[in-house]
Design a protein around this motif. Structure first.
Motif, PDB file in Angstrom:
ATOM      1  N   GLY A   1      27.601  30.219  17.197  1.00 50.60           N
ATOM      2  CA  GLY A   1      26.873  29.890  15.973  1.00 50.60           C
ATOM      3  C   GLY A   1      25.399  29.650  16.189  1.00 50.60           C
ATOM      4  O   GLY A   1      24.631  29.583  15.222  1.00 50.60           O
TER       5      GLY A   1
ATOM      6  N   LYS B   1      26.681  29.226   5.931  1.00 51.74           N
ATOM      7  CA  LYS B   1      25.534  29.184   6.831  1.00 51.74           C
ATOM      8  C   LYS B   1      24.240  29.559   6.107  1.00 51.74           C
ATOM      9  O   LYS B   1      24.241  30.302   5.135  1.00 51.74           O
ATOM     10  CB  LYS B   1      25.735  30.155   8.009  1.00 51.74           C
ATOM     11  CG  LYS B   1      26.915  29.829   8.909  1.00 51.74           C
ATOM     12  CD  LYS B   1      27.038  30.859  10.022  1.00 51.74           C
ATOM     13  CE  LYS B   1      28.220  30.583  10.931  1.00 51.74           C
ATOM     14  NZ  LYS B   1      28.353  31.606  11.996  1.00 51.74           N
TER      15      LYS B   1
ATOM     16  N   PRO C   1      31.106  25.390  10.641  1.00 48.45           N
ATOM     17  CA  PRO C   1      30.303  25.860   9.506  1.00 48.45           C
ATOM     18  C   PRO C   1      31.170  26.561   8.463  1.00 48.45           C
ATOM     19  O   PRO C   1      32.002  27.409   8.794  1.00 48.45           O
ATOM     20  CB  PRO C   1      29.311  26.827  10.153  1.00 48.45           C
ATOM     21  CG  PRO C   1      29.973  27.277  11.419  1.00 48.45           C
ATOM     22  CD  PRO C   1      30.797  26.124  11.883  1.00 48.45           C
TER      23      PRO C   1
ATOM     24  N   ASP D   1      23.170  24.315   6.973  1.00 53.03           N
ATOM     25  CA  ASP D   1      24.535  24.800   7.158  1.00 53.03           C
ATOM     26  C   ASP D   1      25.487  23.776   6.547  1.00 53.03           C
ATOM     27  O   ASP D   1      25.387  22.565   6.838  1.00 53.03           O
ATOM     28  CB  ASP D   1      24.871  24.965   8.641  1.00 53.03           C
ATOM     29  CG  ASP D   1      24.178  26.176   9.261  1.00 53.03           C
ATOM     30  OD1 ASP D   1      23.633  26.999   8.510  1.00 53.03           O
ATOM     31  OD2 ASP D   1      24.183  26.277  10.503  1.00 53.03           O
TER      32      ASP D   1
END
Length: 599
Positions: free
Chosen positions: A179, A118, A115, A71
């Motif tokens: 996430g 990703k 992020p 990421d």
């Protein structure tokens, strides 16, 4: 003189205040040395995501493992870019993605990492890693994504994906953060707690450019992640692969069970998909494509589709009738087609002949004898009492509710009650003539393919079953699975009644399912042709083999394929031979099934 003291005091206080304010201004505004020191000593808290547990087949072959992904994280306050077009070209994102990601990160926090891109693959990471130093405020964290060396068993294994807001709300132990990835379906979802492991945390010092300056306080506060538990599944990879090959281009289900343990050897939902496409950065797009597919590859048919069982239910009727004493091996009825349609066969028939020839009128009359027991002077009441008593006996066979498989969203089918008919027709306004279709597994009765396979296991075991399950050991320890999966469940029918049933099922192979016969493996089976008001009938077959020492029980359901002795019986026969022999000796039958021209 005394009058001047307050003035002096006020002047002194004012001077001290001015001095302090001036110093504060110099520290906070004019002099940035303190800011630089803070920046030079910034501490980043990095979560160390554990590797998810691996999943093996019953023979130790790997089914699911982990692949590293990256990421790209951004700290908005430190991030700057001069040439936006070049940045987007290097990192293979659109300008809109960059703006949207930066805005979202800044909204969350200007000094904490968020992020930006990703799930970057190792190949993609190799292309960008040399450019990271050119862009302050960017750094990379590592996580893993699931990979499948053999693209099979998608519906059983399931998939992982980013946790939703609703799931976060339900996380009472606060393990997850926005996430994070979580098991969403199949074994990944059901065994999430076992597979996810324990997170670790690392604290490190970084300078203003994000360059690592070493661990904070020599790692005093760091904790190591702990990998998740490995699972040994009950699936036989070779059998699963072969079954999916046979079901290619078809719609339906195959479930194979080891009768003595309840372990599922193969669970096939057709059509299927390659589980690898629901990994990595393209998860969202691929999921939407699968979800829009009219053939419904995401629909887990073995546990979610419900159908009338058709003629295979006649075996259950036979056993209940024998246990009740309403039927005996010598009970004989004529094949009276004025009651219900049937195919050509000798008439009258006893119970053995009824099973062998799948005689509909026989079960119409036998079921009426079970239901209308004359326990009440009221005909309606008599039927109502008889139906509810009969239903209780049917439920003992694992029908009418979920079996308890170690997967979420298992459906239970339905076995209608007298209350159901009261609601539909009105109390006192229905009789045996209303419900007689239940006698041959039609009408309002619905079962899942998993329940059909479990029936085959019951017939093989002569009256008991173990709850079907997909995991046989956790970290190699079989005692760590749910004790329910090691608990024998009796169906309430004496074992000696199954002798006639097994003999008749073995003989039926040479009647309604001659294609299923194998020269040196005795199969006991039963065909079914489930009526379909929307098109061609569905082909159904259940069986177990070898008859005298069953190693496999199986149910095959092929939609819109007509008579059960064709598509379903042929597929089941090949699966049985593959599992017991390890090879196929009837290439012509295999070609017939692969071609799929059953009508």
């Amino acid at each position: 003189m005394n009058d001047k003291r307050p003035i002096v005091l006020i002047i002194a206080i004012a001077l001290i205040g001015i001095i302090l304010l001036t110093k504060l201004f110099l520290i906070q505004v004019a002099d940035d040395s303190f800011l630089k020191k803070a920046e030079r000593n910034a501490v980043q808290r990095l979560v160390d995501h554990p590797y998810r547990g691996l999943v093996y087949d019953r023979t130790g072959k790997i089914l699911v493992y982990n692949n590293p992904l990256f990421d790209l994280m951004i700290i908005p306050k430190e991030f700057s870019v001069q040439d936006t077009a070049r940045f987007c070209e290097i990192f293979n994102i659109s300008k809109e993605h960059l703006i949207e990601g930066y805005t979202a990160a800044r909204k969350y926090s200007s000094v904490k990492p968020s992020p930006l891109i990703k799930q970057i693959s190792t190949t993609e990471f190799a292309k960008i890693q040399d450019f990271l130093i050119d862009y302050p405020g960017l750094f990379v964290t590592t996580r893993s994504v699931r990979s499948y060396p053999q693209p099979v068993a998608a519906s059983a294994l399931g998939y992982i994906g980013e946790i939703s807001a609703r799931q976060l709300e339900r996380d009472t132990v606060k393990y997850y953060r926005q996430g994070d990835f979580v098991g969403l379906a199949g074994l990944e979802g059901f065994y999430e707690k076992e597979l996810r492991g324990v997170k670790g945390v690392k604290y490190k010092m970084v300078n203003v450019r994000g360059v690592d300056k070493g661990s904070f306080k020599n790692g005093e506060y760091d904790t190591a992640s702990v990998a998740g538990h490995n699972l040994t599944s009950t699936i036989d990879l070779d059998l699963q692969q072969y079954g999916e090959k046979l079901m290619g281009g078809k719609v339906g289900s195959v479930v194979a069970i080891e009768p003595k343990t309840g372990e599922i050897l193969a669970m096939i939902s057709a059509p299927t998909y390659d589980p690898n496409i629901l990994t990595g950065s393209q998860f969202g797009a691929n999921y939407m494509n699968l979800n829009r597919d009219e053939s419904k590859p995401l629909f887990n048919r073995p546990i979610m589709a419900t159908y009338p069982p058709g003629s295979i239910f006649k075996i259950v009727q036979s056993l209940i009738g024998l246990q009740m004493g309403v039927l005996t091996p010598n009970t004989t009825y004529a094949c009276n087609r004025s009651l219900v349609a049937c195919h050509n066969h000798p008439s009258p028939v006893n119970l053995f002949g009824a099973i062998r020839n799948s005689c509909n009128p026989y079960y119409h009359q036998a079921y009426r004898a079970m239901i209308n027991r004359e326990v009440s002077s009221n005909t309606f009441k008599d039927t109502q009492i008889g139906l509810d008593q009969w239903r209780d006996k049917v439920l003992a066979f694992g029908l009418g509710g979920p079996l308890g498989l170690d997967m979420n969203n298992e459906k239970g089918g339905s076995i209608p009650t007298s209350n159901y008919y009261d609601r539909v027709y009105g109390q006192g306004r229905w009789r045996y003539s209303t419900i007689y279709s239940l006698s041959i597994g039609q009408g309002e009765m619905m079962v899942t393919p998993l329940q059909m396979a479990n029936l085959a296991a019951i017939f093989a075991n002569k009256g008991y079953y173990y709850t079907p399950h997909l995991i046989k050991a956790i970290d190699g320890d079989a005692t760590r699975i749910n004790p329910e999966y090691r608990t024998k469940k009796e169906v309430g029918v004496d074992a000696h009644h199954f002798d006639l049933i097994q003999d008749a099922m073995a003989e039926a192979i040479y009647g309604t399912a001659a294609r299923a016969a194998i020269s040196d493996i005795q199969i006991a089976g039963k065909t079914g042709t489930a009526q379909n008001p929307h098109g061609e009938d569905h082909s159904v077959f259940i069986a177990f083999a070898p008859k005298d020492d069953p190693k496999i029980a199986i149910a095959v359901y092929v939609e819109n394929a007509g008579w059960g002795g064709r598509a379903a019986a042929s597929t089941a026969s090949l699966m049985i031979e593959k599992y017991i022999r390890g090879e196929i000796t009837r290439p012509a039958l295999e070609e017939y099934v692969l071609a799929g021209k059953f009508m």
